[in-house]
Design an enzyme around this catalytic site. Structure first.
Site, PDB file in Angstrom:
ATOM      1  N   THR B 188       1.788  49.456  35.987  1.00  0.00           N
ATOM      2  CA  THR B 188       0.961  50.287  35.080  1.00  0.00           C
ATOM      3  C   THR B 188       0.808  49.462  33.836  1.00  0.00           C
ATOM      4  O   THR B 188       1.620  48.425  33.660  1.00  0.00           O
ATOM      5  CB  THR B 188       1.777  51.524  34.721  1.00  0.00           C
ATOM      6  N   GLU B 333       0.802  55.557  40.028  1.00  0.00           N
ATOM      7  CA  GLU B 333       1.876  56.118  40.584  1.00  0.00           C
ATOM      8  C   GLU B 333       1.751  56.877  41.782  1.00  0.00           C
ATOM      9  O   GLU B 333       2.565  57.433  42.367  1.00  0.00           O
ATOM     10  CB  GLU B 333       2.413  57.269  39.581  1.00  0.00           C
ATOM     11  N   LYS B 440      -4.135  69.238  19.496  1.00  0.00           N
ATOM     12  CA  LYS B 440      -3.530  70.569  19.250  1.00  0.00           C
ATOM     13  C   LYS B 440      -4.093  71.073  17.854  1.00  0.00           C
ATOM     14  O   LYS B 440      -3.522  70.623  16.900  1.00  0.00           O
ATOM     15  CB  LYS B 440      -1.924  70.629  19.002  1.00  0.00           C
ATOM     16  N   TRP B 445      -5.669  74.055  22.402  1.00  0.00           N
ATOM     17  CA  TRP B 445      -5.616  72.727  22.782  1.00  0.00           C
ATOM     18  C   TRP B 445      -7.197  72.403  22.669  1.00  0.00           C
ATOM     19  O   TRP B 445      -8.194  73.228  23.124  1.00  0.00           O
ATOM     20  CB  TRP B 445      -5.277  72.405  24.209  1.00  0.00           C
TER      21      TRP B 445
END
Lengths: 541, 541
Positions: B188, B333, B440, B445
């Site tokens: 990654t 992943e 937030k 959100w």
């Protein structure tokens, strides 16, 4: 030392296919012909809900992981639910071929140790005949509601499916099984000796179902509607009951009505795009379409297997009706399809007759499978399209040993199929014969299948079969059996002359026997053993 | 007790894909752009032959099962050969992203313990900079012949690929590995800390490649020509280099030329039917097509991933050019694609704008994968299309732990993706934000991605990014960064008014910063950490 990969270890399970379908394709439709006639409509969400109810019901009846559940049933939605409920809960779904002799049915139900048998009302007389000989079966469950479940005289423990599942909740925690767990069991219809069982694993079925969705195999997707005519009681209906849910394909199940008119009506009204079945079925369908001037506007392709599709039928589908034909090959021991014919992009530019010849072959292996042909000493033969030998197969969904035997069925890790085949340089396999049917004449092989196909091309011939008969000089010589079409006449010499223009001279049969019918067994194949017993003497020198 | 299935135990191996392709699709073509410019043509039979030669060469150099081989290379036929040669012989194919910072490249090459590194001539300067810091690398092999291999000052052990493989035979006995063996390694590009490696197993890759061929995923078959623009150095180019051989699909590899004009020329001349890449690539392609009045006659669909495809671009592909768009989602992943959007049969009858909105979502899981969204306490949220939570994934090709760590990366058996998503009742997943990017504000959100997409819809805006900035009253408030298109002007209030008509009032950013450019990292993503470091103070109350 190889390094271990660091990925999750998740089992391939049949319950995973069901919950995948319910979560993603919940409103995809399943159309199913009831045994008593009408069409039934439900969704994959319904199938999942009712499969969980059935799993609860079976558990409450005392069945456990490892228990076997038999079925003697058509392709319908309750049989589909049972496929998932039984295997999903770690039990073994044992599909029985209703065309087996009752003695064989009794043998396989007892050998499999079925604790419950699901059956369609059609087979109530069969159940009546065998129930007393199957002492381990606690309940015979008719795949119907109470109104459509017949009383069966002398059989006390008959239940109906709807009342059985109704009291049960629709949630069920599918066990997280090892993916090599046995999921389904199917017996071969051996012509000699007792039938032999093949116990398919979850992994084998999920792998086959995934590969079956690939565009060059069945090509299943949310855009398609698939009609499996191949029966759910025989090699898992090519795993279409799994592949359809895995891919979100709309599913049409024909129930007991497999005649040309009924199939045509279903295909047309439900706009079926893909179908799969044996040549006899397609013969009936085409006859109905021709007699009534009908077309197949929604159909994209039909996949065929079980026995060779006559070239004339391929030509009609492809050229007259614009329906692509693909020829598959598989057997009880290979879970479902192992090879499939297909037209490549360059093939599609060839003349029609060449295209027919290409799809008439058994085709290339599906990813996950390997094949080779070997000579009588087990040596691998060249992939030249002409070297014939026994077809050997290995891969993700091939049997290792038969049920309740402790001896491997393999030779050097490969399963010997008993088929004689060639493989060409592009990997295209063609079945030439069965090892037990091939005729050894003067040290060379004559393919009984090739001779039969040549004979059936004669316009007066309805069916043909060839066996080898002992011959003092040539070891064996071919004997041809012919069933004529109604109202047709044919002389021995005519058919021999006809064949002489189509096969090598030394292949021309030694003699011809005209019959009213041929003996056909449980899976629709001609029983050559019967012919051999009756006609297999010795030719005069 | 479950009954064990009685099927063969055959491992899923990458060498199996190669030999399947060689045996069945031996004359299928691979068209590959050489790093020095011209197109190179070969077949799958050639790829298999040369992969076996490379396997022999690596073995002779002393590499063994478990050894790692790095690559810093474009999508080309030699890189493809290496994919099979390295993994097939039980070694680990470690693909390096050349856009990583040289310090990170040095880190991953040493961390993976690469013994050989394959590179394209483009990256010779990079190799020159890092070679001295990679003491375990015995040879730097340029993917070219001698004529196109540059001398690299200060690096003694530079070889060229063609001379390396030329002396070696083209047969090689691929080892029969356990299918969980590590086959490929990709790191990654973590913005904080060192990159983390994901070691893919043979099984994960074969399973993904099989599912990727399904009609509703990539739909690969012998009828298609696929052009993976997604790089082979990043999440296995969506496993297309495996899936193409598995399905016999004609493969076109673009090498280093990824600009709109070059890609267009390749697609047109090679009659590409399917492609896959990130939105930036398709932006360049469409701009080239528009500027030159070009069409895409052979293209059936383009699959997009990596970041959100702007709606205007989707509309152009689908409505102007008749090219279907599918949106995929995956990450390092997850080996390759885990979800894919698609139009169902009923979707295809909806108005164009609705169709665009459907394919702009990340779609349904590919068979083999499960997803869920969870709240901050790990409780599963409803599949209602509005409940946002962290996306959790598990299945056949998901990481369990990072390379050289001994702690699982999973939470209760699921991989936490760091993405904020919703899932609807049909299982369609939509990425709303990254957990670290979500803002937030007042206990609710705000999705930075939704705000960016809204801003980019303004005709003057070329790029947009949104970060959360601390706010004394609301906890966090959005700060918008805008890069204008050349020659365009825009006032702060204009873009805020524009957004006010498109998002909830309390989502409208607190402030706007106009920049000449945005910092973009190794995988083409905006580096919001850099923006946060520079601009992430505190808003006034």
């Amino acid at each position: 030392m190889p390094q271990p990969g660091l990925m999750m270890n998740r089992p391939l399970l049949i319950s995973g296919i069901l919950e995948h379908a319910a979560a993603q394709f919940g409103d995809q439709e399943v159309v199913s012909r009831e045994t008593h006639g009408p069409l039934h409509r439900c969704t994959y969400a319904d199938v999942a809900r009712r499969a969980r109810q059935l799993a609860n019901a079976l558990q409450q009846m005392g069945l456990k992981a490892g228990s076997a559940v038999g079925s003697i049933a058509w392709n319908n939605h309750r049989h589909l639910e049972a496929y998932y409920a039984v295997s999903g809960s770690g039990m073994v779904m044992h599909t029985c071929n209703p065309r087996l002799h009752p003695q064989q049915l009794i043998y396989i139900i007892n050998h499999a140790e079925d604790e419950v048998v699901l059956f369609d009302a059609t087979f109530a007389p069969l159940v009546q005949g065998i129930a007393a000989h199957c002492p381990n079966v606690r309940a015979w469950v008719c795949l119907a509601d109470a109104a459509h479940t017949p009383a069966i005289e002398g059989v006390a423990n008959v239940r109906n499916y709807e009342d059985l599942i109704a009291p049960h909740g629709s949630s069920f925690d599918w066990p997280e099984l090892d993916e090599t767990t046995g999921a389904a069991l199917c017996y071969t219809s051996g012509t000699t000796g007792n039938p032999k069982g093949v116990l398919y694993s979850h992994r084998a079925i999920v792998m086959n179902a995934t590969s079956a969705c690939m565009p060059d195999v069945l090509g299943l997707s949310t855009q398609e509607t698939v009609l499996p005519v191949v029966p759910m009681f025989h090699i898992n209906a090519w795993c279409i009951p799994y592949a359809a849910l895995l891919s979100g394909t709309r599913l049409v199940l024909p129930g007991p009505k497999l005649d040309g008119a009924s199939l045509y009506e279903l295909m047309a009204s439900e706009e079926v795009t893909i179908s799969a079945g044996v040549p006899t079925i397609w013969m009936g369908l085409i006859q109905h379409a021709e007699a009534n001037g009908l077309r197949f506007p929604s159909m994209k392709r039909t996949c065929v297997g079980g026995s060779a599709m006559p070239m004339a039928l391929i030509a009609k589908f492809m050229d007259v009706y614009g329906v692509e034909v693909r020829h598959g090959w598989g057997m009880t021991e290979t879970t479902a399809v192992a090879t499939m014919s297909n037209l490549s992009r360059t093939d599609r530019r060839k003349p029609a007759a060449e295209q027919h010849a290409i799809v008439a072959r058994q085709g290339k292996v599906v990813s996950g499978i390997e094949i080779k042909v070997v000579d009588e000493n087990g040596a691998t033969l060249p992939r030249d399209g002409t070297s014939q030998g026994e077809l050997m197969v290995r891969g993700q969904w091939i049997v290792e040993r038969y049920f309740k035997t402790d001896r491997t069925a393999l030779v050097d890790g490969w399963f010997p199929t008993g088929d004689i085949a060639t493989i060409d340089a592009d990997g295209v396999m063609t079945i030439r014969d069965r090892t037990k049917d091939v005729i050894k004449s003067g040290g060379e092989w004559i393919s009984s299948i090739d001779l039969e196909n040549a004979a059936i091309a004669h316009p007066a011939v309805a069916m043909a079969a060839v066996i080898g008969v002992k011959h003092p000089k040539w070891d064996e010589r071919p004997l041809l059996f012919v069933v004529l079409k109604p109202g047709q006449a044919l002389e021995k010499q005519e058919i021999l002359d006809f064949l002489a223009t189509r096969v090598a001279k030394w292949w021309v049969p030694e003699d011809v026997v005209f019959l009213e019918s041929l003996p056909v067994g449980g899976t629709g194949k001609v029983q050559k053993n019967e012919l051999r017993q009756k006609y297999g003497g010795v030719f005069a020198a």
